[in-house]
Write an enzyme that holds these catalytic residues in place. Structure first.
Site, PDB file in Angstrom:
ATOM      1  N   ASP A  44      70.182  68.495  42.296  1.00  0.00           N
ATOM      2  CA  ASP A  44      70.583  67.694  43.455  1.00  0.00           C
ATOM      3  C   ASP A  44      70.206  66.240  43.230  1.00  0.00           C
ATOM      4  OD1 ASP A  44      71.365  67.855  46.575  1.00  0.00           O
ATOM      5  OD2 ASP A  44      69.730  66.431  46.298  1.00  0.00           O
ATOM      6  N   TYR A  49      69.123  57.455  43.975  1.00  0.00           N
ATOM      7  CA  TYR A  49      67.851  57.853  43.381  1.00  0.00           C
ATOM      8  C   TYR A  49      67.528  57.047  42.124  1.00  0.00           C
ATOM      9  CZ  TYR A  49      68.381  61.942  46.442  1.00  0.00           C
ATOM     10  OH  TYR A  49      68.558  62.771  47.518  1.00  0.00           O
ATOM     11  N   LYS A  78      75.683  62.153  45.532  1.00  0.00           N
ATOM     12  CA  LYS A  78      75.950  61.580  46.850  1.00  0.00           C
ATOM     13  C   LYS A  78      76.451  60.146  46.741  1.00  0.00           C
ATOM     14  CE  LYS A  78      71.955  64.247  48.417  1.00  0.00           C
ATOM     15  NZ  LYS A  78      71.332  64.421  47.085  1.00  0.00           N
ATOM     16  N   HIS A 111      76.099  60.256  51.664  1.00  0.00           N
ATOM     17  CA  HIS A 111      74.641  60.307  51.771  1.00  0.00           C
ATOM     18  C   HIS A 111      74.154  60.079  53.209  1.00  0.00           C
ATOM     19  CE1 HIS A 111      70.862  59.611  49.088  1.00  0.00           C
ATOM     20  NE2 HIS A 111      70.554  60.253  50.190  1.00  0.00           N
ATOM     21  N   ASN A 167      72.769  64.117  56.493  1.00  0.00           N
ATOM     22  CA  ASN A 167      72.133  63.352  57.563  1.00  0.00           C
ATOM     23  C   ASN A 167      73.066  63.145  58.756  1.00  0.00           C
ATOM     24  OD1 ASN A 167      69.520  62.734  56.221  1.00  0.00           O
ATOM     25  ND2 ASN A 167      70.853  61.683  54.764  1.00  0.00           N
ATOM     26  N   PHE A 217      58.742  70.479  52.779  1.00  0.00           N
ATOM     27  CA  PHE A 217      57.300  70.427  53.001  1.00  0.00           C
ATOM     28  C   PHE A 217      56.928  69.398  54.072  1.00  0.00           C
ATOM     29  CE2 PHE A 217      57.464  71.447  48.249  1.00  0.00           C
ATOM     30  CZ  PHE A 217      57.633  72.805  48.495  1.00  0.00           C
ATOM     31  N   SER A 221      56.541  64.780  51.665  1.00  0.00           N
ATOM     32  CA  SER A 221      57.514  64.006  50.900  1.00  0.00           C
ATOM     33  C   SER A 221      57.429  62.514  51.176  1.00  0.00           C
ATOM     34  CB  SER A 221      58.932  64.495  51.225  1.00  0.00           C
ATOM     35  OG  SER A 221      59.083  65.863  50.904  1.00  0.00           O
ATOM     36  N   LYS A 270      61.439  69.322  44.711  1.00  0.00           N
ATOM     37  CA  LYS A 270      61.237  68.653  43.421  1.00  0.00           C
ATOM     38  C   LYS A 270      59.762  68.675  43.077  1.00  0.00           C
ATOM     39  CE  LYS A 270      58.974  64.559  44.073  1.00  0.00           C
ATOM     40  NZ  LYS A 270      57.891  63.989  43.256  1.00  0.00           N
ATOM     41  N   SER A 271      59.478  68.576  41.818  1.00  0.00           N
ATOM     42  CA  SER A 271      58.098  68.418  41.384  1.00  0.00           C
ATOM     43  C   SER A 271      58.090  67.810  39.994  1.00  0.00           C
ATOM     44  CB  SER A 271      57.360  69.761  41.374  1.00  0.00           C
ATOM     45  OG  SER A 271      56.023  69.573  40.939  1.00  0.00           O
ATOM     46  N   ASN A 272      57.166  66.892  39.777  1.00  0.00           N
ATOM     47  CA  ASN A 272      56.943  66.364  38.436  1.00  0.00           C
ATOM     48  C   ASN A 272      55.930  67.224  37.680  1.00  0.00           C
ATOM     49  OD1 ASN A 272      58.607  63.927  38.360  1.00  0.00           O
ATOM     50  ND2 ASN A 272      57.265  63.151  39.975  1.00  0.00           N
ATOM     51  N   ASN A 280      58.079  76.957  42.696  1.00  0.00           N
ATOM     52  CA  ASN A 280      59.104  76.693  43.701  1.00  0.00           C
ATOM     53  C   ASN A 280      60.347  77.540  43.459  1.00  0.00           C
ATOM     54  OD1 ASN A 280      57.497  74.772  44.950  1.00  0.00           O
ATOM     55  ND2 ASN A 280      58.438  73.034  43.907  1.00  0.00           N
TER      56      ASN A 280
END
Length: 319
Positions: A44, A49, A78, A111, A167, A217, A221, A270-272, A280
């Site tokens: 996504d 971004y 988007k 978006h 949105n 979460f 975020s 997401k996670s780094n 997840n």
């Protein structure tokens, strides 16, 4: 992997995807590659971004190495607010496809339902919210209907298999359905126990529109952006922790994701961090009790951290 069949095309969208918002640009290519290795099949992204080129590099490398085939990966992107005029929609979609090294998007969303003054990509890309790149925010007089019809031509031209919105509230959704030639396949919105949006979820189900939840979460975020409004963390919430304890070995994050995905709502965490990235993805092997889903939903505070309905007073109307 669990999927959702999209209404018009029947294409199967994975229930769990990897979100690219705030993924560090310098590590995006490697992160995407590792996410695909771990089993993610939905990416996504968005022009805003600022990491689509790097995400495309990671995807291209994964395809080249035989980790995945293109048709196995569902890519969402988007359209940003500064490109809402009909003459800009396809132009920017093609630019974003080039960044991704793709011929089509599986899903392309508007978006925000906010049209901003055009910024030439040669001047600055992504342009973000500020027309001058600093503090000046200016609206553009482009009706949402114009933008949506331009999105429909992307399907006609094969640039996007599905189109959707993000949105958007219930009243605007109903208006879109009045004029849409191609019904939106997906609505992506902020959704978590502090903001369950139950009426909007019910409305989308009535019209067979899939939902993707972002910010699963809650305030976590938004901490680094100082937009969490000092609302207590869901990840550290006693109620969430108590629910997680009932499911051996599962984390509060996994329970929060399952609160949505068990009801057919797609999630895009997401996670780094690679370990959390894998956790997840693997949250769907539990089934929450209905009582636990109700308990989590009862945390509702109508706490919205990303509010498109709030117009910044710096905006010069129809500049």
């Amino acid at each position: 992997m669990a999927t959702i069949a999209l209404s018009r095309t029947g294409q199967k969208m994975p229930l769990v995807g990897f979100g690219l918002w705030k993924v560090t640009k310098s590590s995006t290519a490697d992160t995407v590659y590792k996410a695909l290795q771990a089993g993610y099949r939905l990416l996504d992204g968005a022009g805003d971004y600022g990491n689509e080129k790097e995400a495309g590099e990671g995807l291209a490398r994964a395809i080249k190495d035989g980790v995945v085939k293109r048709e196995e990966v569902f890519v969402t992107s988007k359209l940003w607010n500064t490109f809402h005029a009909k003459e800009h929609v396809a132009k920017l979609a093609r630019k974003q496809l080039a960044d991704w090294q793709l011929e089509y998007f599986d899903l392309f969303l508007i978006h925000f339902p906010i049209s901003l003054k055009y910024v030439d990509p040669e001047t600055r890309y992504p342009p973000e919210w500020f027309y001058d790149g600093k503090s000046q925010v200016e609206l553009q007089n482009t009706p949402y209907e114009e933008t949506y019809h331009a999105m429909e031509t992307l399907v006609d031209e094969g640039l996007a298999k599905n189109i959707g919105i993000s949105n958007v509230n219930g009243s605007l959704l109903i208006d879109i359905l009045r004029y849409a030639r191609i019904k939106p396949a997906v609505l992506q919105v902020e959704l978590h126990p502090y903001l369950p949006q139950e009426q909007l979820v019910t409305l989308c189900k009535k019209y067979d529109i899939a939902i993707t939840a972002y910010c699963s979460f809650g305030p976590a975020s938004w901490l680094e952006l100082d937009m969490h409004k000092h609302v207590p963390s869901l990840l550290d919430h006693d109620v969430v922790a108590q629910v997680a304890k009932k499911y051996s070995g599962k984390t509060p994050a996994q329970v929060l994701l399952r609160w949505a995905s068990q009801r057919g709502i797609a999630v895009i965490p997401k996670s780094n961090n690679h370990d959390r990235l894998v956790q997840n993805l693997n949250h769907t092997d539990i089934t929450l009790d209905e009582a636990d889903i109700a308990t989590l939903t009862s945390l509702n505070q109508n706490a919205r951290f990303n509010d498109p309905g709030s117009i910044d007073p710096r905006i010069a109307i129809f500049a």
